[in-house]
Enzyme design. Structure first.
Site, PDB file in Angstrom:
ATOM      1  N   HIS A  45       0.512 -31.466  24.299  1.00  0.00           N
ATOM      2  CA  HIS A  45      -0.682 -30.607  24.318  1.00  0.00           C
ATOM      3  C   HIS A  45      -1.357 -30.628  25.700  1.00  0.00           C
ATOM      4  O   HIS A  45      -1.409 -31.654  26.372  1.00  0.00           O
ATOM      5  CB  HIS A  45      -1.671 -31.047  23.236  1.00  0.00           C
ATOM      6  N   ASP A  98      -2.949 -38.533  19.961  1.00  0.00           N
ATOM      7  CA  ASP A  98      -3.673 -37.884  18.861  1.00  0.00           C
ATOM      8  C   ASP A  98      -3.062 -38.242  17.508  1.00  0.00           C
ATOM      9  O   ASP A  98      -3.046 -37.418  16.588  1.00  0.00           O
ATOM     10  CB  ASP A  98      -3.658 -36.359  19.038  1.00  0.00           C
ATOM     11  N   ASP A 149      -4.312 -30.676  26.850  1.00  0.00           N
ATOM     12  CA  ASP A 149      -5.387 -31.617  27.202  1.00  0.00           C
ATOM     13  C   ASP A 149      -4.864 -33.043  27.405  1.00  0.00           C
ATOM     14  O   ASP A 149      -5.645 -33.963  27.638  1.00  0.00           O
ATOM     15  CB  ASP A 149      -6.516 -31.582  26.165  1.00  0.00           C
ATOM     16  N   HIS A 150      -3.537 -33.213  27.328  1.00  0.00           N
ATOM     17  CA  HIS A 150      -2.925 -34.523  27.599  1.00  0.00           C
ATOM     18  C   HIS A 150      -1.962 -34.478  28.790  1.00  0.00           C
ATOM     19  O   HIS A 150      -1.584 -35.522  29.306  1.00  0.00           O
ATOM     20  CB  HIS A 150      -2.179 -35.035  26.352  1.00  0.00           C
ATOM     21  N   HIS A 184      -9.375 -39.421  22.004  1.00  0.00           N
ATOM     22  CA  HIS A 184     -10.586 -38.601  21.832  1.00  0.00           C
ATOM     23  C   HIS A 184     -11.743 -39.440  21.306  1.00  0.00           C
ATOM     24  O   HIS A 184     -11.534 -40.398  20.548  1.00  0.00           O
ATOM     25  CB  HIS A 184     -10.338 -37.455  20.839  1.00  0.00           C
ATOM     26  N   HIS A 218       1.353 -35.118  14.321  1.00  0.00           N
ATOM     27  CA  HIS A 218       0.472 -34.232  15.088  1.00  0.00           C
ATOM     28  C   HIS A 218       1.332 -33.224  15.849  1.00  0.00           C
ATOM     29  O   HIS A 218       1.084 -32.015  15.809  1.00  0.00           O
ATOM     30  CB  HIS A 218      -0.373 -35.083  16.031  1.00  0.00           C
ATOM     31  N   HIS A 255       2.222 -36.705  24.104  1.00  0.00           N
ATOM     32  CA  HIS A 255       2.674 -35.454  23.490  1.00  0.00           C
ATOM     33  C   HIS A 255       2.315 -34.289  24.393  1.00  0.00           C
ATOM     34  O   HIS A 255       1.626 -34.460  25.395  1.00  0.00           O
ATOM     35  CB  HIS A 255       2.127 -35.295  22.072  1.00  0.00           C
TER      36      HIS A 255
HETATM   37 ZN   LIG Z   1      -2.877 -33.094  20.657  1.00  0.00          ZN
END
Ligand SMILES: [Zn+2]
Length: 252
Positions: free
Chosen positions: A56, A125, A58-59, A163, A108, A54
């Site tokens: 975001h 996530d 941090d990915h 995570h 998410h 996805h």
């Molecule tokens: Zn995320």
């Protein structure tokens, strides 16, 4: 058999470097390029491709650096993925020679996908060890059905969540089901691992089915707990139970 190396990033992210022995290394959700480059250089190996679940940061934050440094393609759900080479719809795909099942898991984010290959699930996530992701773009019904799709995979599936949230999630799971012995045992085992700085990932799907409240919305103890949290929640409606649990966890 997939060999998966966990590359810690930021506070509690894991980036995965997964190799099936035949098609090289797939980098999953590289939020930060630096620890991935360090891992690859230490082993003097070149990656094959980047897989993103996805959009975001941090990915995907490492996509551009890694794609240009190694001249590798980037796969993901949509144009919201930086440096995207090819968007993948749900279904079976050959990705750089490897057969992968791509599963649509909106909730998410609305275009979140998961990758399943070689008995291993990379679910970003969406499904966490003993928990699930927050609903930033999707509805409770979407996330419920997404989790059900993952729960239908073989029970011995290795679950690679992005995570290290497991201990916090287990505290919530124990609040939902105080009498669930499997949750108590998992809490003790996970605490011992974390005390030695070992990851709690991967999980296994059968363990999730036994301890993850978000996969247990048809269990009477979970239904009753959701109803206690929100007396308006119909305990016989699994989506309503899921929605109540998710709201409860948001404020837990
Ligand atoms: Zn995320």
């Amino acid at each position: 058999m997939l060999s998966v190396h966990l590359v810690p990033a930021f506070q509690d992210n894991y980036i995965f470097c997964a190799s099936d022995g035949a098609h090289g290394i797939f980098i999953v959700d590289p939020g930060d390029p630096a620890p991935v480059i360090a891992f690859l250089e230490e082993r003097q190996v070149r990656p094959t491709a980047i897989l993103c679940t996805h959009h975001h940061g941090d990915h995907v934050g490492g996509n551009e650096t890694l794609a240009s440094r190694y001249q590798i393609p980037v796969y993901g759900p949509s144009q919201r993925i930086p440096a995207l080479t090819r968007a993948l719809q749900a279904g079976t795909h050959e990705v750089e020679g490897a057969a992968m099942q791509v599963i649509a898991v909106p909730g998410h984010t609305r275009d979140h996908i998961a990758y399943f290959f070689e008995n291993s699930l990379f679910c970003g996530d969406t499904l966490f060890a003993a928990g699930c992701g927050r609903l930033f773009e999707g509805t409770p019904a979407q996330m419920y059905h997404s989790l059900q799709r993952l729960a239908a995979l073989p029970t011995h599936t290795q679950v690679f969540c992005a995570h290290e949230y497991t201990l916090g999630n287990l505290a919530f799971a124990a609040a939902v089901e105080p009498d669930n012995a499997a949750i108590q045992a998992r809490r003790q085992e996970t605490s011992a691992r974390r005390a030695r700085h070992l990851p709690s990932i991967p999980s296994r799907l059968d363990l999730e089915l036994a301890t993850n409240p978000f996969l247990r919305t048809r269990i009477p103890a979970v239904q009753n707990a959701a109803h206690r949290f929100d007396p308006n929640c119909d305990p016989n409606d699994p989506i309503a139970v899921f929605a109540a649990l998710r709201r409860w966890k948001d404020e837990f």
